[in-house]
Design a protein around this motif. Structure first.
Motif, PDB file in Angstrom:
ATOM      1  N   VAL A 138       0.867  -1.181   0.000  1.00 61.25           N
ATOM      2  CA  VAL A 138       0.000   0.000   0.000  1.00 61.25           C
ATOM      3  C   VAL A 138       0.898   1.224   0.000  1.00 61.25           C
ATOM      4  O   VAL A 138       1.990   1.210   0.578  1.00 61.25           O
ATOM      5  N   THR A 139       0.468   2.300  -0.648  1.00 60.14           N
ATOM      6  CA  THR A 139       1.155   3.574  -0.524  1.00 60.14           C
ATOM      7  C   THR A 139       0.125   4.690  -0.630  1.00 60.14           C
ATOM      8  O   THR A 139      -1.077   4.433  -0.725  1.00 60.14           O
ATOM      9  N   LEU A 140       0.606   5.953  -0.626  1.00 59.78           N
ATOM     10  CA  LEU A 140      -0.306   7.075  -0.420  1.00 59.78           C
ATOM     11  C   LEU A 140      -0.595   7.893  -1.664  1.00 59.78           C
ATOM     12  O   LEU A 140      -1.580   8.640  -1.690  1.00 59.78           O
ATOM     13  N   THR A 141       0.258   7.809  -2.688  1.00 66.07           N
ATOM     14  CA  THR A 141       0.087   8.647  -3.876  1.00 66.07           C
ATOM     15  C   THR A 141       0.392   7.845  -5.138  1.00 66.07           C
ATOM     16  O   THR A 141       1.163   6.877  -5.100  1.00 66.07           O
ATOM     17  N   PRO A 142      -0.171   8.268  -6.272  1.00 62.97           N
ATOM     18  CA  PRO A 142       0.131   7.591  -7.534  1.00 62.97           C
ATOM     19  C   PRO A 142       1.622   7.641  -7.890  1.00 62.97           C
ATOM     20  O   PRO A 142       2.165   6.687  -8.445  1.00 62.97           O
ATOM     21  N   GLY A 143       2.284   8.765  -7.602  1.00 59.35           N
ATOM     22  CA  GLY A 143       3.705   8.870  -7.913  1.00 59.35           C
ATOM     23  C   GLY A 143       4.529   7.866  -7.147  1.00 59.35           C
ATOM     24  O   GLY A 143       5.455   7.250  -7.704  1.00 59.35           O
ATOM     25  N   ALA A 144       4.234   7.683  -5.875  1.00 60.54           N
ATOM     26  CA  ALA A 144       4.947   6.683  -5.088  1.00 60.54           C
ATOM     27  C   ALA A 144       4.663   5.283  -5.619  1.00 60.54           C
ATOM     28  O   ALA A 144       5.555   4.427  -5.679  1.00 60.54           O
ATOM     29  N   ALA A 145       3.418   5.030  -6.011  1.00 64.74           N
ATOM     30  CA  ALA A 145       3.071   3.721  -6.569  1.00 64.74           C
ATOM     31  C   ALA A 145       3.851   3.459  -7.852  1.00 64.74           C
ATOM     32  O   ALA A 145       4.320   2.336  -8.087  1.00 64.74           O
ATOM     33  N   ALA A 146       3.999   4.482  -8.695  1.00 58.02           N
ATOM     34  CA  ALA A 146       4.760   4.317  -9.936  1.00 58.02           C
ATOM     35  C   ALA A 146       6.225   4.025  -9.644  1.00 58.02           C
ATOM     36  O   ALA A 146       6.853   3.189 -10.324  1.00 58.02           O
ATOM     37  N   GLU A 147       6.784   4.678  -8.630  1.00 58.25           N
ATOM     38  CA  GLU A 147       8.178   4.414  -8.268  1.00 58.25           C
ATOM     39  C   GLU A 147       8.335   3.007  -7.710  1.00 58.25           C
ATOM     40  O   GLU A 147       9.322   2.313  -7.998  1.00 58.25           O
ATOM     41  N   ILE A 148       7.382   2.560  -6.920  1.00 56.42           N
ATOM     42  CA  ILE A 148       7.417   1.194  -6.388  1.00 56.42           C
ATOM     43  C   ILE A 148       7.363   0.176  -7.528  1.00 56.42           C
ATOM     44  O   ILE A 148       8.094  -0.825  -7.535  1.00 56.42           O
ATOM     45  N   ARG A 149       6.519   0.441  -8.496  1.00 55.76           N
ATOM     46  CA  ARG A 149       6.421  -0.466  -9.652  1.00 55.76           C
ATOM     47  C   ARG A 149       7.738  -0.493 -10.420  1.00 55.76           C
ATOM     48  O   ARG A 149       8.207  -1.553 -10.843  1.00 55.76           O
ATOM     49  N   ALA A 150       8.364   0.678 -10.617  1.00 56.75           N
ATOM     50  CA  ALA A 150       9.617   0.746 -11.361  1.00 56.75           C
ATOM     51  C   ALA A 150      10.763   0.064 -10.618  1.00 56.75           C
ATOM     52  O   ALA A 150      11.609  -0.584 -11.238  1.00 56.75           O
ATOM     53  N   ARG A 151      10.799   0.195  -9.295  1.00 61.71           N
ATOM     54  CA  ARG A 151      11.930  -0.330  -8.524  1.00 61.71           C
ATOM     55  C   ARG A 151      11.789  -1.804  -8.192  1.00 61.71           C
ATOM     56  O   ARG A 151      12.786  -2.542  -8.171  1.00 61.71           O
ATOM     57  N   TRP A 152      10.560  -2.256  -7.940  1.00 63.86           N
ATOM     58  CA  TRP A 152      10.389  -3.633  -7.470  1.00 63.86           C
ATOM     59  C   TRP A 152       9.389  -4.451  -8.281  1.00 63.86           C
ATOM     60  O   TRP A 152       9.179  -5.619  -7.980  1.00 63.86           O
ATOM     61  N   GLY A 153       8.754  -3.854  -9.258  1.00 63.82           N
ATOM     62  CA  GLY A 153       7.791  -4.599 -10.050  1.00 63.82           C
ATOM     63  C   GLY A 153       6.529  -4.965  -9.299  1.00 63.82           C
ATOM     64  O   GLY A 153       5.820  -5.898  -9.688  1.00 63.82           O
ATOM     65  N   ARG A 154       6.216  -4.230  -8.231  1.00 61.22           N
ATOM     66  CA  ARG A 154       5.036  -4.500  -7.434  1.00 61.22           C
ATOM     67  C   ARG A 154       3.977  -3.433  -7.676  1.00 61.22           C
ATOM     68  O   ARG A 154       4.281  -2.238  -7.751  1.00 61.22           O
ATOM     69  N   ASP A 155       2.735  -3.866  -7.771  1.00 60.18           N
ATOM     70  CA  ASP A 155       1.615  -2.927  -7.873  1.00 60.18           C
ATOM     71  C   ASP A 155       1.127  -2.604  -6.468  1.00 60.18           C
ATOM     72  O   ASP A 155       0.758  -3.513  -5.708  1.00 60.18           O
ATOM     73  N   ALA A 156       1.139  -1.324  -6.114  1.00 57.48           N
ATOM     74  CA  ALA A 156       0.719  -0.886  -4.787  1.00 57.48           C
ATOM     75  C   ALA A 156      -0.697  -0.339  -4.836  1.00 57.48           C
ATOM     76  O   ALA A 156      -1.062   0.399  -5.760  1.00 57.48           O
ATOM     77  N   LEU A 157      -1.484  -0.686  -3.841  1.00 56.76           N
ATOM     78  CA  LEU A 157      -2.800  -0.084  -3.659  1.00 56.76           C
ATOM     79  C   LEU A 157      -2.606   1.339  -3.148  1.00 56.76           C
ATOM     80  O   LEU A 157      -1.922   1.548  -2.144  1.00 56.76           O
ATOM     81  N   VAL A 158      -3.186   2.322  -3.827  1.00 59.17           N
ATOM     82  CA  VAL A 158      -3.041   3.724  -3.423  1.00 59.17           C
ATOM     83  C   VAL A 158      -4.236   4.119  -2.561  1.00 59.17           C
ATOM     84  O   VAL A 158      -5.382   4.093  -3.011  1.00 59.17           O
ATOM     85  N   VAL A 159      -3.950   4.456  -1.306  1.00 58.42           N
ATOM     86  CA  VAL A 159      -4.974   4.905  -0.358  1.00 58.42           C
ATOM     87  C   VAL A 159      -4.499   6.241   0.216  1.00 58.42           C
ATOM     88  O   VAL A 159      -3.481   6.294   0.889  1.00 58.42           O
ATOM     89  N   PRO A 160      -5.220   7.336  -0.033  1.00 56.15           N
ATOM     90  CA  PRO A 160      -4.765   8.642   0.449  1.00 56.15           C
ATOM     91  C   PRO A 160      -4.631   8.694   1.970  1.00 56.15           C
ATOM     92  O   PRO A 160      -5.311   7.967   2.702  1.00 56.15           O
ATOM     93  N   HIS A 161      -3.756   9.556   2.417  1.00 57.49           N
ATOM     94  CA  HIS A 161      -3.502   9.770   3.852  1.00 57.49           C
ATOM     95  C   HIS A 161      -4.793  10.198   4.547  1.00 57.49           C
ATOM     96  O   HIS A 161      -5.510  11.070   4.063  1.00 57.49           O
ATOM     97  N   PRO A 162      -5.121   9.609   5.692  1.00 57.16           N
ATOM     98  CA  PRO A 162      -6.303  10.045   6.446  1.00 57.16           C
ATOM     99  C   PRO A 162      -6.018  11.330   7.214  1.00 57.16           C
ATOM    100  O   PRO A 162      -4.887  11.840   7.229  1.00 57.16           O
ATOM    101  N   ARG A 163      -7.042  11.847   7.863  1.00 57.25           N
ATOM    102  CA  ARG A 163      -6.880  13.096   8.613  1.00 57.25           C
ATOM    103  C   ARG A 163      -6.029  12.856   9.859  1.00 57.25           C
ATOM    104  O   ARG A 163      -5.998  11.751  10.407  1.00 57.25           O
ATOM    105  N   LEU A 164      -5.353  13.896  10.286  1.00 57.20           N
ATOM    106  CA  LEU A 164      -4.591  13.860  11.533  1.00 57.20           C
ATOM    107  C   LEU A 164      -5.195  14.765  12.594  1.00 57.20           C
ATOM    108  O   LEU A 164      -4.951  14.576  13.780  1.00 57.20           O
ATOM    109  N   LEU A 165      -5.958  15.767  12.160  1.00 53.28           N
ATOM    110  CA  LEU A 165      -6.545  16.703  13.118  1.00 53.28           C
ATOM    111  C   LEU A 165      -7.593  16.006  13.959  1.00 53.28           C
ATOM    112  O   LEU A 165      -8.474  15.330  13.442  1.00 53.28           O
ATOM    113  N   GLY A 166      -7.475  16.183  15.286  1.00 52.19           N
ATOM    114  CA  GLY A 166      -8.499  15.648  16.171  1.00 52.19           C
ATOM    115  C   GLY A 166      -9.672  16.608  16.224  1.00 52.19           C
ATOM    116  O   GLY A 166     -10.530  16.617  15.348  1.00 52.19           O
ATOM    117  N   GLU A 167      -9.702  17.442  17.235  1.00 55.63           N
ATOM    118  CA  GLU A 167     -10.753  18.443  17.350  1.00 55.63           C
ATOM    119  C   GLU A 167     -10.373  19.714  16.583  1.00 55.63           C
ATOM    120  O   GLU A 167      -9.202  20.091  16.516  1.00 55.63           O
TER     121      GLU A 167
END
Length: 378
Positions: A138-167
């Motif tokens: 899994v990774t957070l952005t399409p660009g990171a997924a493309a780099e993962i595919r180029a470096r290791w030949g793995r397809d990563a599921l892209v799931v955007p970063h969730p919120r960090l703010l509490g209240e």
């Protein structure tokens, strides 16, 4: 595409019951958000020997003996971060132990370049074990997924970063006196990927450029009292002292979550000081608070929110690029001021969008876990 190795400790586990996750770590807001779907349960972080309560690093879970001893308590291992404490060979043995016990392994690649390290060779060697050895990536952005595919030949599921703010902060941040825009640079404790002198020098030059063109703006540079690089702190202090009244240098102890949110909420824009990196939780917190971000041209920061709220400013230290980025952010029609009804409305709107996106992210993780436990494709 190769097939998932079926759990060697027997047939694929039932997916009709609660899925129990041994996560590295468990006690982190990111992990809590993406595992919040019904039917997903996190094992608590074991406390390392001799560590204070609540500390999860170095992760006890990343040990073959721990995996074997606790095999009946979890169904799946999910590695997020904290691996830098271990040699690649140790991580390989941990992954092998997980498979021996019938645990599929998920790896989320938050960082392709580690922000806490200067020399990346050891971390790259760890990724060379973790990414090819995982049953799902899994990774957070399409660009990171493309780099993962180029470096290791793995397809990563892209799931955007969730919120960090509490209240949401009650006051929503106070605007600067006199109507000046405030651009913040939070250097924190000067971790290895923060080039504090270059970032400060560029910000001060960019602010001088903007002021010369008629933009009423000032810089706010923040430092922790305890830092990792005394020489860099001395240089930042000298730069700010020489810059005159257009900059405020604020030194303080590490802020708690509420104080940090309040400090960021008072900004018109925030500058990231990173010389290397991949994704930024700080950027996510700024987005939650309605604060636009000028990000260096490294990693995939701009892809985290491709909605105009992030402007790429060139490499850290590029004063002209930063001035251009800030001029665009501050002059955008969507730019809001701290303490205004427009900023408050933006924060509320983004909160609602986050709640929807976070539910989707949790559901994606739950579906991935259940698919792997059912023997789905690698």
């Amino acid at each position: 595409m190769s097939q998932l190795l079926a759990p060697t400790a027997g047939s694929p586990r039932s997916t009709s019951r609660t899925v129990r996750i041994a996560s590295v770590p468990a006690g982190h807001p990111y992990v809590a958000r993406v595992t919040a779907a019904p039917g997903v349960e996190l094992l608590p972080d074991p406390t390392p020997p001799g560590a204070e309560p609540g500390r999860w690093w170095p992760p006890v879970v990343l040990d073959p003996a721990w995996v074997r001893e606790h095999a009946a308590e979890a169904d799946l291992l999910h590695v997020h971060f904290g691996t830098e404490s271990f040699a690649p060979e140790h991580l390989a043995r941990t992954l092998a132990a997980a498979r021996e016990q019938g645990w599929p392994v998920v790896v989320t690649v938050h960082d392709l370049e580690h922000p806490q390290l200067t020399d990346q060779d050891g971390y790259r060697a760890q990724l060379d074990v973790l990414v090819p050895g995982a049953d799902a990536v899994v990774t957070l952005t399409p660009g990171a997924a493309a780099e993962i595919r180029a470096r290791w030949g793995r397809d990563a599921l892209v799931v955007p970063h969730p919120r960090l703010l509490g209240e949401i902060p009650d006051d929503g941040g106070a605007p600067a006196p006199g109507g000046e825009r405030v651009v913040g640079l939070h250097l924190k404790d000067l971790r290895p990927n923060v080039d504090a002198p270059a970032a400060t020098r560029a910000l001060l030059a960019a602010v001088a450029d903007l002021r010369a063109s008629g933009v009423a703006v000032r810089a706010e540079v923040r430092l922790h009292r305890a830092v990792r690089d005394e020489a860099a702190r001395a240089e930042v202090r000298a730069l700010c002292a020489a810059a005159g009244p257009a900059v405020d240098l604020v030194e303080h102890h590490r802020l708690d979550d509420a104080a940090l949110a309040a400090a960021l909420a008072g900004l018109d824009a925030c500058v990231l000081p990173y010389a290397h990196g991949t994704h930024s939780g700080w950027l996510e917190l700024c987005w939650d608070l309605g604060v636009p971000v000028a990000a260096p041209a490294v990693g995939y920061y701009a892809e985290q929110h491709p909605d105009g709220s992030v402007a790429t400013s060139g490499p850290v230290g590029d004063a002209a690029g930063l001035a251009t980025a800030l001029r665009g952010l501050l002059g955008a029609a969507t730019s809001t001021r701290p303490g205004t009804t427009e900023r408050a409305a933006l924060v509320r709107d983004r909160r609602e969008r986050r709640l929807t996106a976070d539910r989707a992210a949790a559901e994606q993780h739950a579906a991935l876990y259940r698919d792997l436990l059912a023997g789905g494709p690698r």
